[in-house]
Enzyme design. Structure first.
Site, PDB file in Angstrom:
ATOM      1  CB  ILE A  89      -0.861   0.060   1.115  1.00 16.37           C
ATOM      2  CG1 ILE A  89      -1.891  -1.108   1.243  1.00 16.37           C
ATOM      3  CG2 ILE A  89      -1.802   1.122   1.251  1.00 16.37           C
ATOM      4  CD1 ILE A  89      -2.703  -1.446   2.370  1.00 16.37           C
ATOM      5  CB  THR A 128      -5.440   4.570   5.565  1.00 17.56           C
ATOM      6  OG1 THR A 128      -4.009   4.384   4.966  1.00 17.56           O
ATOM      7  CG2 THR A 128      -6.036   5.873   5.151  1.00 17.56           C
ATOM      8  CB  SER A 129      -1.901   1.542   8.941  1.00 15.75           C
ATOM      9  OG  SER A 129      -1.429   0.976   7.904  1.00 15.75           O
ATOM     10  NE  ARG A 130      -5.699  -3.710  11.252  1.00 13.31           N
ATOM     11  CZ  ARG A 130      -5.886  -3.680  10.175  1.00 13.31           C
ATOM     12  NH1 ARG A 130      -6.242  -2.543   9.410  1.00 13.31           N
ATOM     13  NH2 ARG A 130      -6.108  -4.791   9.483  1.00 13.31           N
ATOM     14  CG  ASP A 151     -10.173   4.159   6.802  1.00 15.48           C
ATOM     15  OD1 ASP A 151     -11.487   4.695   6.717  1.00 15.48           O
ATOM     16  OD2 ASP A 151      -9.864   3.149   6.525  1.00 15.48           O
ATOM     17  CD  GLU A 164     -10.924   0.749  13.746  1.00 14.05           C
ATOM     18  OE1 GLU A 164     -10.224   1.516  13.202  1.00 14.05           O
ATOM     19  OE2 GLU A 164     -11.034  -0.348  13.186  1.00 14.05           O
ATOM     20  CG  HIS A 215     -10.990  -0.255   9.428  1.00 14.47           C
ATOM     21  ND1 HIS A 215     -10.290  -0.544  10.261  1.00 14.47           N
ATOM     22  CD2 HIS A 215     -10.431  -0.559   8.322  1.00 14.47           C
ATOM     23  CE1 HIS A 215      -9.416  -1.298  10.136  1.00 14.47           C
ATOM     24  NE2 HIS A 215      -9.364  -1.228   8.678  1.00 14.47           N
ATOM     25  CD  GLN A 216     -15.724   5.227   3.258  1.00 16.65           C
ATOM     26  OE1 GLN A 216     -15.907   5.928   4.312  1.00 16.65           O
ATOM     27  NE2 GLN A 216     -16.081   5.871   2.134  1.00 16.65           N
ATOM     28  CB  ALA A 217      -9.276   2.624   3.602  1.00 14.53           C
ATOM     29  CG  PHE A 218     -11.882  -2.698   3.360  1.00 17.31           C
ATOM     30  CD1 PHE A 218     -12.460  -1.917   4.356  1.00 17.31           C
ATOM     31  CD2 PHE A 218     -12.866  -3.743   2.909  1.00 17.31           C
ATOM     32  CE1 PHE A 218     -13.762  -2.180   5.085  1.00 17.31           C
ATOM     33  CE2 PHE A 218     -13.977  -3.940   3.507  1.00 17.31           C
ATOM     34  CZ  PHE A 218     -14.739  -3.153   4.567  1.00 17.31           C
TER      35      PHE A 218
HETATM   36  P1  NAI Z   1       2.841  -4.938   3.280  1.00 15.45           P
HETATM   37  O1  NAI Z   1       3.271  -5.984   4.473  1.00 15.45           O
HETATM   38  O2  NAI Z   1       3.010  -4.977   2.119  1.00 15.45           O
HETATM   39  O3  NAI Z   1       3.703  -3.519   4.026  1.00 15.45           O
HETATM   40  C1  NAI Z   1       3.875  -3.181   5.363  1.00 15.45           C
HETATM   41  C2  NAI Z   1       5.388  -2.707   5.350  1.00 15.45           C
HETATM   42  O4  NAI Z   1       5.576  -2.003   6.574  1.00 15.45           O
HETATM   43  C3  NAI Z   1       6.488  -3.466   5.002  1.00 15.45           C
HETATM   44  O5  NAI Z   1       7.434  -2.910   4.150  1.00 15.45           O
HETATM   45  C4  NAI Z   1       7.380  -3.684   6.283  1.00 15.45           C
HETATM   46  O6  NAI Z   1       8.570  -3.791   6.181  1.00 15.45           O
HETATM   47  C5  NAI Z   1       6.855  -2.140   6.890  1.00 15.45           C
HETATM   48  N1  NAI Z   1       7.065  -2.324   8.521  1.00 15.45           N
HETATM   49  C6  NAI Z   1       6.821  -3.362   9.417  1.00 15.45           C
HETATM   50  N2  NAI Z   1       7.304  -2.763  10.745  1.00 15.45           N
HETATM   51  C7  NAI Z   1       7.292  -1.568  10.511  1.00 15.45           C
HETATM   52  C8  NAI Z   1       7.770  -0.652  11.600  1.00 15.45           C
HETATM   53  N3  NAI Z   1       7.751  -0.939  12.736  1.00 15.45           N
HETATM   54  N4  NAI Z   1       7.811   0.516  10.996  1.00 15.45           N
HETATM   55  C9  NAI Z   1       8.016   0.803   9.626  1.00 15.45           C
HETATM   56  N5  NAI Z   1       7.429  -0.021   8.682  1.00 15.45           N
HETATM   57  C10 NAI Z   1       7.323  -1.349   9.051  1.00 15.45           C
HETATM   58  O7  NAI Z   1       1.417  -4.397   4.160  1.00 15.45           O
HETATM   59  P2  NAI Z   1       0.308  -3.559   3.245  1.00 15.45           P
HETATM   60  O8  NAI Z   1      -0.571  -4.467   2.502  1.00 15.45           O
HETATM   61  O9  NAI Z   1       1.161  -2.452   2.443  1.00 15.45           O
HETATM   62  O10 NAI Z   1      -0.555  -3.112   4.430  1.00 15.45           O
HETATM   63  C11 NAI Z   1       0.033  -2.099   5.403  1.00 15.45           C
HETATM   64  C12 NAI Z   1      -1.108  -1.846   6.460  1.00 15.45           C
HETATM   65  O11 NAI Z   1      -2.318  -1.402   5.975  1.00 15.45           O
HETATM   66  C13 NAI Z   1      -1.642  -3.434   7.019  1.00 15.45           C
HETATM   67  O12 NAI Z   1      -0.779  -3.750   8.079  1.00 15.45           O
HETATM   68  C14 NAI Z   1      -2.995  -2.848   7.635  1.00 15.45           C
HETATM   69  O13 NAI Z   1      -2.756  -2.514   8.930  1.00 15.45           O
HETATM   70  C15 NAI Z   1      -3.317  -1.616   6.868  1.00 15.45           C
HETATM   71  N6  NAI Z   1      -4.582  -1.907   6.039  1.00 15.45           N
HETATM   72  C16 NAI Z   1      -5.674  -1.051   6.246  1.00 15.45           C
HETATM   73  C17 NAI Z   1      -6.928  -1.159   5.493  1.00 15.45           C
HETATM   74  C18 NAI Z   1      -7.892  -0.179   5.765  1.00 15.45           C
HETATM   75  O14 NAI Z   1      -9.132  -0.524   5.223  1.00 15.45           O
HETATM   76  N7  NAI Z   1      -8.013   0.694   6.471  1.00 15.45           N
HETATM   77  C19 NAI Z   1      -6.886  -2.344   4.533  1.00 15.45           C
HETATM   78  C20 NAI Z   1      -5.935  -3.037   4.445  1.00 15.45           C
HETATM   79  C21 NAI Z   1      -4.476  -2.825   5.003  1.00 15.45           C
END
Ligand code: NAI
Length: 333
Positions: free
Chosen positions: A158, A235-237, A261, A266, A298-301
């Site tokens: 992302i 938009t992560s957690r 988000d 939440e 939490h709508q981003a997905f």
């Molecule tokens: P990904 O696994 O492809 O990328 C995560 C990146 O974060 C990796 O490059 C990893 O090395 C890095 N990382 C791990 N620990 C770290 C730290 N302490 N500091 C800095 N970087 C660190 O995951 P992706 O697919 O990009 O998703 C990222 C996050 O987005 C998910 O973990 C999830 O929490 C969130 N998400 C939110 C959604 C939403 O609807 N709001 C939907 C999907 C994901």
């Protein structure tokens, strides 16, 4: 027949999963959809099922894992990427866990940019004004993204899409990742330390998972290091940001805007309609009351492409793990 109990199901989940099921007529699967979230009070609903299918705000802690195991449930199928809500250590050797590692990085990255543009160009306010034939521009002054610096924390699927979008806007990218990718740096895109990212970024967007080392990665100290007027996008957690510290930063006029988000607590609110209710969470209520805070639940997905990919991959995961015993999307310790 493999029986799966879905928790925290919304109509859009059911539609997507029924379509995915129809594509797999021979799979011998049966889905039952519960609207309630999975937690220690509802876990007994899983009795008689082979697996549970859960989302981001279901609680799969040690007590729930223990009870699922006692009920004979064999599988936890996460219909999301993040897995911070599951006690993996407790589940080891008792329940298999599968997830959907990627379903549409574009959905989340595009939502992050949508929040940013809405926030800084005040289109949400203009929309309400013009609906009331109020064509005044007072208070709607924004700023150009072109030439500004964006700090991206987490350069996975992302984060990378978000970086590409920002580059399209002519922004300079500073990134921080615990595990930097060798092929990531390009013209105007470079890795820096977390401190340098805080000090130099006009906009900061979080795209890393929630884990022990990233809990409250944006806290009071981090906000102190930031530029005055910084825009923070999450938009992560939720728990990546200390919500009270964020509120403090906004009150002190240090944080220029926040686009959220996700929110630390939440689980008690998001995905449900609380209009007409008294919301007990003072921090959430105060954040929402701020003119420079934009909250989506939490709508981003939530795009058609993402829902379809989530359903297809989850069904594939369930079939693979329960019928063949292996699955590339299995989570191990
Ligand atoms: P990904 O696994 O492809 O990328 C995560 C990146 O974060 C990796 O490059 C990893 O090395 C890095 N990382 C791990 N620990 C770290 C730290 N302490 N500091 C800095 N970087 C660190 O995951 P992706 O697919 O990009 O998703 C990222 C996050 O987005 C998910 O973990 C999830 O929490 C969130 N998400 C939110 C959604 C939403 O609807 N709001 C939907 C999907 C994901």
């Amino acid at each position: 027949m493999i029986k799966i109990a879905f928790f925290d199901t919304k109509p859009y989940d059911k539609d997507a999963f029924e379509k995915a099921l129809a594509n797999r007529k021979n799979a011998d699967l049966e889905f039952h959809y519960f609207e309630t979230k999975l937690n220690k009070d509802t876990v007994d609903l899983a009795k008689g099922f082979d697996g549970v299918c859960v989302f981001v705000n279901d609680t799969v802690d040690s007590a729930v894992v223990e009870r699922l195991h006692a009920l004979g449930v064999k599988l936890i199928a996460l219909r999301c990427a993040g897995f911070n809500n599951v006690d993996r250590k407790k589940a080891a050797g008792k329940l298999r866990i599968v997830r959907v590692p990627a379903y549409s990085p574009y959905a989340v990255a595009e939502h992050a940019m949508a929040l940013l543009l809405t926030s800084i160009r005040r289109t949400h306010k203009a929309y309400i004004r013009t609906k009331d034939f109020n064509f005044s521009l007072s208070g709607l002054t924004g700023f150009d993204l072109h030439g500004k610096t964006v700090g991206v924390i987490g350069t996975g699927r992302i984060g990378r899409v978000f970086v590409d979008i920002c580059r399209g806007f002519g922004m300079k990218v500073l990134a921080y990742d615990k595990y930097p990718a060798p092929d990531f740096e390009r013209e105007n895109v470079q890795y820096v330390s977390l401190d340098e990212l805080f000090e130099k970024s006009d906009v900061i967007s979080l795209h890393c998972p929630l884990a022990e080392d990233s809990y409250h990665i944006i806290d009071e100290k981090a906000i102190e290091k930031c530029k005055r007027g910084v825009v923070i996008i999450n938009t992560s957690r939720g728990a990546l940001v200390d919500a009270e510290a964020l509120l403090g930063g906004i009150k002190a006029r240090k944080v220029g805007a926040a686009c959220l988000d996700v929110y630390e607590e939440e689980g008690d609110f998001f995905f449900e309609d609380f209009s007409g209710h008294i919301v007990d969470d003072d921090v959430l209520a105060r954040l929402i009351s701020m003119p420079n805070v934009l909250v989506t639940s939490h709508q981003a997905f939530l795009t058609e492409e993402a829902l379809s990919n989530i359903a297809e991959t989850t069904v594939q995961n369930i079939v693979e793990i329960l019928q063949t015993g292996t699955c590339e999307n299995e989570l191990t310790l």
